[in-house]
Design a protein around this motif. Sequence first.
Motif, mmCIF file in Angstrom:
data_model
loop_
_atom_site.group_PDB
_atom_site.id
_atom_site.type_symbol
_atom_site.label_atom_id
_atom_site.label_comp_id
_atom_site.label_asym_id
_atom_site.label_seq_id
_atom_site.Cartn_x
_atom_site.Cartn_y
_atom_site.Cartn_z
ATOM 1 N N GLN A 33 -15.100 -10.883 7.903
ATOM 2 C CA GLN A 33 -15.196 -11.957 9.034
ATOM 3 C C GLN A 33 -14.039 -12.969 8.630
ATOM 4 O O GLN A 33 -13.236 -13.208 9.468
ATOM 5 C CB GLN A 33 -16.420 -12.732 8.860
ATOM 6 C CG GLN A 33 -16.608 -13.711 9.924
ATOM 7 C CD GLN A 33 -17.933 -14.569 9.731
ATOM 8 O OE1 GLN A 33 -18.646 -14.298 8.985
ATOM 9 N NE2 GLN A 33 -17.870 -15.180 11.000
ATOM 10 N N GLU A 34 -13.814 -13.206 7.318
ATOM 11 C CA GLU A 34 -12.726 -14.117 6.778
ATOM 12 C C GLU A 34 -11.372 -13.582 7.296
ATOM 13 O O GLU A 34 -10.468 -14.465 7.610
ATOM 14 C CB GLU A 34 -12.834 -14.434 5.420
ATOM 15 C CG GLU A 34 -12.071 -15.623 5.115
ATOM 16 C CD GLU A 34 -12.002 -15.985 3.418
ATOM 17 O OE1 GLU A 34 -10.975 -16.450 3.005
ATOM 18 O OE2 GLU A 34 -12.991 -15.857 2.968
ATOM 19 N N ALA A 35 -10.988 -12.380 7.002
ATOM 20 C CA ALA A 35 -9.968 -11.599 7.128
ATOM 21 C C ALA A 35 -9.667 -11.625 9.006
ATOM 22 O O ALA A 35 -8.615 -11.955 9.250
ATOM 23 C CB ALA A 35 -9.939 -10.075 6.645
ATOM 24 N N LEU A 36 -10.523 -11.532 9.613
ATOM 25 C CA LEU A 36 -10.510 -11.524 11.059
ATOM 26 C C LEU A 36 -10.108 -13.017 11.699
ATOM 27 O O LEU A 36 -9.260 -12.982 12.494
ATOM 28 C CB LEU A 36 -11.608 -10.945 11.538
ATOM 29 C CG LEU A 36 -11.434 -10.901 13.128
ATOM 30 C CD1 LEU A 36 -10.611 -9.994 13.727
ATOM 31 C CD2 LEU A 36 -13.021 -10.447 13.821
ATOM 32 N N VAL A 37 -10.870 -13.858 11.104
ATOM 33 C CA VAL A 37 -10.614 -15.500 11.326
ATOM 34 C C VAL A 37 -9.032 -15.781 11.173
ATOM 35 O O VAL A 37 -8.443 -16.177 11.962
ATOM 36 C CB VAL A 37 -11.479 -16.218 10.979
ATOM 37 C CG1 VAL A 37 -11.099 -17.716 11.113
ATOM 38 C CG2 VAL A 37 -12.690 -15.946 11.616
ATOM 39 N N ARG A 38 -8.774 -15.304 9.802
ATOM 40 C CA ARG A 38 -7.444 -15.595 9.320
ATOM 41 C C ARG A 38 -6.026 -14.916 10.226
ATOM 42 O O ARG A 38 -5.137 -15.474 10.481
ATOM 43 C CB ARG A 38 -7.151 -15.421 7.829
ATOM 44 C CG ARG A 38 -7.839 -16.131 6.911
ATOM 45 C CD ARG A 38 -7.473 -15.752 5.478
ATOM 46 N NE ARG A 38 -8.214 -16.623 4.419
ATOM 47 C CZ ARG A 38 -8.021 -16.429 3.229
ATOM 48 N NH1 ARG A 38 -6.793 -15.755 2.817
ATOM 49 N NH2 ARG A 38 -8.321 -17.413 2.288
ATOM 50 N N LEU A 39 -6.503 -13.656 10.560
ATOM 51 C CA LEU A 39 -5.484 -12.878 11.374
ATOM 52 C C LEU A 39 -5.415 -13.636 12.861
ATOM 53 O O LEU A 39 -4.392 -13.839 13.274
ATOM 54 C CB LEU A 39 -6.120 -11.460 11.670
ATOM 55 C CG LEU A 39 -5.251 -10.735 12.457
ATOM 56 C CD1 LEU A 39 -3.736 -10.583 11.657
ATOM 57 C CD2 LEU A 39 -5.768 -9.540 12.478
ATOM 58 N N LEU A 40 -6.413 -13.978 13.229
ATOM 59 C CA LEU A 40 -6.429 -14.686 14.796
ATOM 60 C C LEU A 40 -5.810 -15.997 14.687
ATOM 61 O O LEU A 40 -5.047 -16.221 15.614
ATOM 62 C CB LEU A 40 -8.058 -14.911 15.245
ATOM 63 C CG LEU A 40 -8.722 -13.352 15.668
ATOM 64 C CD1 LEU A 40 -10.156 -13.766 15.885
ATOM 65 C CD2 LEU A 40 -7.948 -12.904 16.710
ATOM 66 N N VAL A 41 -6.023 -16.879 13.594
ATOM 67 C CA VAL A 41 -5.133 -17.996 13.342
ATOM 68 C C VAL A 41 -3.929 -17.892 12.970
ATOM 69 O O VAL A 41 -3.095 -18.495 13.723
ATOM 70 C CB VAL A 41 -5.984 -18.946 12.461
ATOM 71 C CG1 VAL A 41 -5.258 -20.150 12.129
ATOM 72 C CG2 VAL A 41 -7.465 -19.357 12.930
ATOM 73 N N ASP A 42 -3.592 -16.914 12.118
ATOM 74 C CA ASP A 42 -2.101 -16.749 12.003
ATOM 75 C C ASP A 42 -1.246 -16.518 13.160
ATOM 76 O O ASP A 42 -0.243 -16.477 13.175
ATOM 77 C CB ASP A 42 -2.192 -15.741 10.754
ATOM 78 C CG ASP A 42 -2.451 -16.283 9.286
ATOM 79 O OD1 ASP A 42 -2.641 -17.606 9.082
ATOM 80 O OD2 ASP A 42 -2.733 -15.291 8.636
#
Length: 75
Positions: A33-42
Amino acid sequence: MTENHPPALKIIIDGKERDVSFEELALSNNLAQEALVRLLVDKKIITANELLDYMQKVKAERYRQMPPKEGPSQG
């Protein structure tokens, strides 16, 4: 695997069965979940504030306040 606790699930990797604990599963889900959120924000697909707003929206929809329980009648 912690003793006396049933596995959350069993997986097979390279033909070998492995038990996955609830803790391992929770940590794995948190990492994904954290990786997905970071990717979407980046990638500027969402902003951190949009995510926080949606989290509040989901929380309000999913976790409604329960009315207080009435105690025994006194009188």
